[in-house]
Design a protein around this motif. Structure first.
Motif, mmCIF file in Angstrom:
data_model
loop_
_atom_site.group_PDB
_atom_site.id
_atom_site.type_symbol
_atom_site.label_atom_id
_atom_site.label_comp_id
_atom_site.label_asym_id
_atom_site.label_seq_id
_atom_site.Cartn_x
_atom_site.Cartn_y
_atom_site.Cartn_z
ATOM 1 N N THR A 94 -43.509 31.517 35.900
ATOM 2 C CA THR A 94 -44.759 31.458 36.654
ATOM 3 C C THR A 94 -45.815 30.710 35.839
ATOM 4 O OG1 THR A 94 -45.451 33.612 35.757
ATOM 5 C CG2 THR A 94 -44.257 33.624 37.847
ATOM 6 N N THR A 95 -46.904 30.353 36.513
ATOM 7 C CA THR A 95 -48.007 29.650 35.842
ATOM 8 C C THR A 95 -48.772 30.615 34.927
ATOM 9 O OG1 THR A 95 -48.242 28.246 37.791
ATOM 10 C CG2 THR A 95 -50.065 28.269 36.247
ATOM 11 N N PRO A 96 -49.102 30.231 33.683
ATOM 12 C CA PRO A 96 -48.864 28.926 33.051
ATOM 13 C C PRO A 96 -47.581 28.871 32.217
ATOM 14 C CG PRO A 96 -50.336 30.188 31.671
ATOM 15 C CD PRO A 96 -49.981 31.084 32.844
ATOM 16 N N GLY A 97 -46.843 29.992 32.188
ATOM 17 C CA GLY A 97 -45.668 30.063 31.325
ATOM 18 C C GLY A 97 -44.653 28.967 31.568
ATOM 19 N N ILE A 98 -44.428 28.639 32.840
ATOM 20 C CA ILE A 98 -43.420 27.641 33.161
ATOM 21 C C ILE A 98 -43.807 26.262 32.627
ATOM 22 C CG2 ILE A 98 -44.406 27.055 35.437
ATOM 23 C CD1 ILE A 98 -41.477 26.884 36.432
ATOM 24 N N TYR A 99 -45.126 25.970 32.606
ATOM 25 C CA TYR A 99 -45.578 24.688 32.073
ATOM 26 C C TYR A 99 -45.427 24.635 30.551
ATOM 27 C CZ TYR A 99 -47.676 24.323 36.715
ATOM 28 O OH TYR A 99 -47.872 24.289 38.077
ATOM 29 N N ILE A 100 -45.649 25.777 29.910
ATOM 30 C CA ILE A 100 -45.492 25.841 28.453
ATOM 31 C C ILE A 100 -44.033 25.631 28.067
ATOM 32 C CG2 ILE A 100 -45.672 27.357 26.436
ATOM 33 C CD1 ILE A 100 -48.059 28.709 27.845
ATOM 34 N N VAL A 101 -43.127 26.296 28.776
ATOM 35 C CA VAL A 101 -41.696 26.152 28.478
ATOM 36 C C VAL A 101 -41.228 24.728 28.758
ATOM 37 C CG1 VAL A 101 -39.372 26.924 29.100
ATOM 38 C CG2 VAL A 101 -41.224 28.586 28.934
ATOM 39 N N LEU A 102 -41.650 24.177 29.894
ATOM 40 C CA LEU A 102 -41.268 22.811 30.244
ATOM 41 C C LEU A 102 -41.785 21.822 29.197
ATOM 42 C CD1 LEU A 102 -40.110 20.720 32.248
ATOM 43 C CD2 LEU A 102 -42.329 20.754 33.410
ATOM 44 N N GLY A 103 -43.048 21.964 28.806
ATOM 45 C CA GLY A 103 -43.623 21.062 27.812
ATOM 46 C C GLY A 103 -42.924 21.170 26.468
ATOM 47 N N ALA A 104 -42.626 22.406 26.041
ATOM 48 C CA ALA A 104 -41.940 22.608 24.763
ATOM 49 C C ALA A 104 -40.547 22.000 24.792
ATOM 50 C CB ALA A 104 -41.868 24.101 24.443
ATOM 51 N N ALA A 105 -39.823 22.221 25.897
ATOM 52 C CA ALA A 105 -38.467 21.666 26.028
ATOM 53 C C ALA A 105 -38.509 20.142 26.015
ATOM 54 C CB ALA A 105 -37.820 22.172 27.312
ATOM 55 N N LEU A 106 -39.487 19.563 26.693
ATOM 56 C CA LEU A 106 -39.631 18.106 26.746
ATOM 57 C C LEU A 106 -39.912 17.528 25.359
ATOM 58 C CD1 LEU A 106 -39.910 15.456 28.338
ATOM 59 C CD2 LEU A 106 -42.289 16.069 28.795
ATOM 60 N N ILE A 107 -40.840 18.134 24.646
ATOM 61 C CA ILE A 107 -41.214 17.633 23.319
ATOM 62 C C ILE A 107 -40.059 17.767 22.327
ATOM 63 C CG2 ILE A 107 -42.708 18.068 21.321
ATOM 64 C CD1 ILE A 107 -44.895 18.897 23.363
ATOM 65 N N ILE A 108 -39.396 18.926 22.332
ATOM 66 C CA ILE A 108 -38.307 19.174 21.376
ATOM 67 C C ILE A 108 -37.129 18.241 21.621
ATOM 68 C CG2 ILE A 108 -36.568 20.856 20.640
ATOM 69 C CD1 ILE A 108 -38.721 23.020 21.111
ATOM 70 N N THR A 109 -36.710 18.119 22.889
ATOM 71 C CA THR A 109 -35.548 17.271 23.177
ATOM 72 C C THR A 109 -35.867 15.787 22.987
ATOM 73 O OG1 THR A 109 -36.106 17.396 25.551
ATOM 74 C CG2 THR A 109 -34.400 18.887 24.726
ATOM 75 N N THR A 110 -37.113 15.397 23.277
ATOM 76 C CA THR A 110 -37.512 14.008 23.042
ATOM 77 C C THR A 110 -37.468 13.686 21.553
ATOM 78 O OG1 THR A 110 -38.926 13.938 24.999
ATOM 79 C CG2 THR A 110 -39.360 12.308 23.300
ATOM 80 N N ALA A 111 -38.001 14.598 20.728
ATOM 81 C CA ALA A 111 -37.959 14.401 19.283
ATOM 82 C C ALA A 111 -36.525 14.376 18.781
ATOM 83 C CB ALA A 111 -38.752 15.510 18.585
ATOM 84 N N LEU A 112 -35.688 15.243 19.321
ATOM 85 C CA LEU A 112 -34.290 15.304 18.904
ATOM 86 C C LEU A 112 -33.558 14.011 19.244
ATOM 87 C CD1 LEU A 112 -32.280 17.307 17.611
ATOM 88 C CD2 LEU A 112 -31.677 18.054 19.925
ATOM 89 N N MET A 113 -33.865 13.447 20.393
ATOM 90 C CA MET A 113 -33.202 12.213 20.815
ATOM 91 C C MET A 113 -33.732 10.995 20.065
ATOM 92 S SD MET A 113 -30.981 10.656 22.794
ATOM 93 C CE MET A 113 -30.566 11.656 24.244
ATOM 94 N N ASN A 114 -35.026 10.929 19.860
ATOM 95 C CA ASN A 114 -35.640 9.704 19.349
ATOM 96 C C ASN A 114 -35.939 9.698 17.854
ATOM 97 O OD1 ASN A 114 -35.651 8.793 22.006
ATOM 98 N ND2 ASN A 114 -37.748 9.441 22.371
#
Length: 300
Positions: free
Chosen positions: A144-164
């Motif tokens: 739910t808001t805002p938790g879902i945005y925090i999880v999505l943002g964290a997952a995006l940042i972590i996986t982007t850093a891991l890939m790049n």
């Protein structure tokens, strides 16, 4: 090519705004679109590593369901923190099994993950006892808001850093680009292949937990069909199934394309069967555009 998915998303938004702006372009609908895309995107982030490496994972939906159900049941007795840890660990374990069977025992990834699709779904039903589990607390807040945005943002940042930004990410792209040359260059091919499936499993587990929070309950039927939806998000994001290249941010865009497309078709009153035809045609078109035909003879 990197801007093509974003252009496609922009085109869809403009089209639906022109046709049904009073129903489509509203703040509540925009928030709803992002929430709907979140689980697909999170699962897609992990799947991107597998596809970039030149393989495929058809089990992510079932693994998400198993992780979500396991996490939900553990949370009931031991609290949200234990449930979250258990769900992510289950996802990672399923990914590790896929990776070992594929990379060490040389079973094609398509077959391994197709088997895991069935096994994980069956285990979900066994673990659940055909019952659902209510989720609340921190686990419930993840959906739910805002938790879902925090999880999505964290997952995006972590996986982007891991890939790049890591050697692991470079090795993943290298294996997808030319596996034999990578091995001769000293890349630990087997280890990297196992790890991309572990990452995929971890993200599938996290996605399953977020889905629990969205629904407010863990069920054995959760994430049904998410396998193809996640693959579509990766492909629509411009990652070719032949591997070698890929972009985590574009996978997020691909997830939004799917959700926006479906949302607009529903608003316009398009029949469900016609929606399926349109979705399938767009997926085939995306594969056609993104496919690296110079590698079409390499089977992985």
């Amino acid at each position: 090519m990197r801007l093509l998915p974003l252009a496609g998303l922009f085109g869809l938004v403009v089209f639906y705004t022109a046709i049904a702006g009073d129903r489509f372009m509203t703040s509540s609908n925009m928030a709803n679109l992002i929430q709907q895309a979140s689980v697909v995107a999170i699962i897609g982030f992990g799947l991107t590593f597998v596809v970039v490496s030149g393989s495929i994972d058809l089990s992510v939906g079932s693994v998400a369901a198993l992780a979500g159900m396991s996490g939900g049941l553990v949370a009931v007795d031991h609290g949200s923190a234990a449930g979250i840890a258990a769900g992510i660990a289950i996802g990672g374990l399923c990914g590790a099994v896929n990776g070992v069977l594929f990379a060490v025992f040389k079973v094609p990834s398509f077959i391994v993950t197709l088997g895991m699709l069935s096994v994980a779904r069956g285990l979900t039903i066994v673990v659940s006892g055909t019952q659902s589990a209510q989720v609340d607390g921190t686990l419930g807040a993840m959906g739910t808001t805002p938790g879902i945005y925090i999880v999505l943002g964290a997952a995006l940042i972590i996986t982007t850093a891991l890939m790049n930004q890591t050697v692991f990410g470079r090795h993943t792209r290298s294996i997808g680009g030319e596996e034999r040359v990578s091995g001769l260059s000293g890349v630990p091919v087997t280890r990297v292949k196992v790890m991309v499936f572990v990452v995929c499993g971890l993200m599938a587990g996290l996605g399953g937990l977020v889905l629990d929070g969205q629904l407010g309950v863990a069920t054995a039927q959760a994430a049904t069909g998410f396998e193809l939806t996640a693959i579509a998000a990766v492909v629509l994001g411009g990652t070719p199934l032949t591997g070698g290249i890929g972009n985590i941010w574009n996978t997020a865009v691909g997830a939004l394309i799917i959700v926006v497309l479906n949302n607009g078709l529903v608003i316009l009153g398009v029949a469900p069967e016609i929606q399926q035809i349109i979705q399938g045609a767009i997926l085939v078109l995306a594969v056609f555009v993104a496919l690296d035909r110079s590698k079409i003879g390499v089977i992985k």
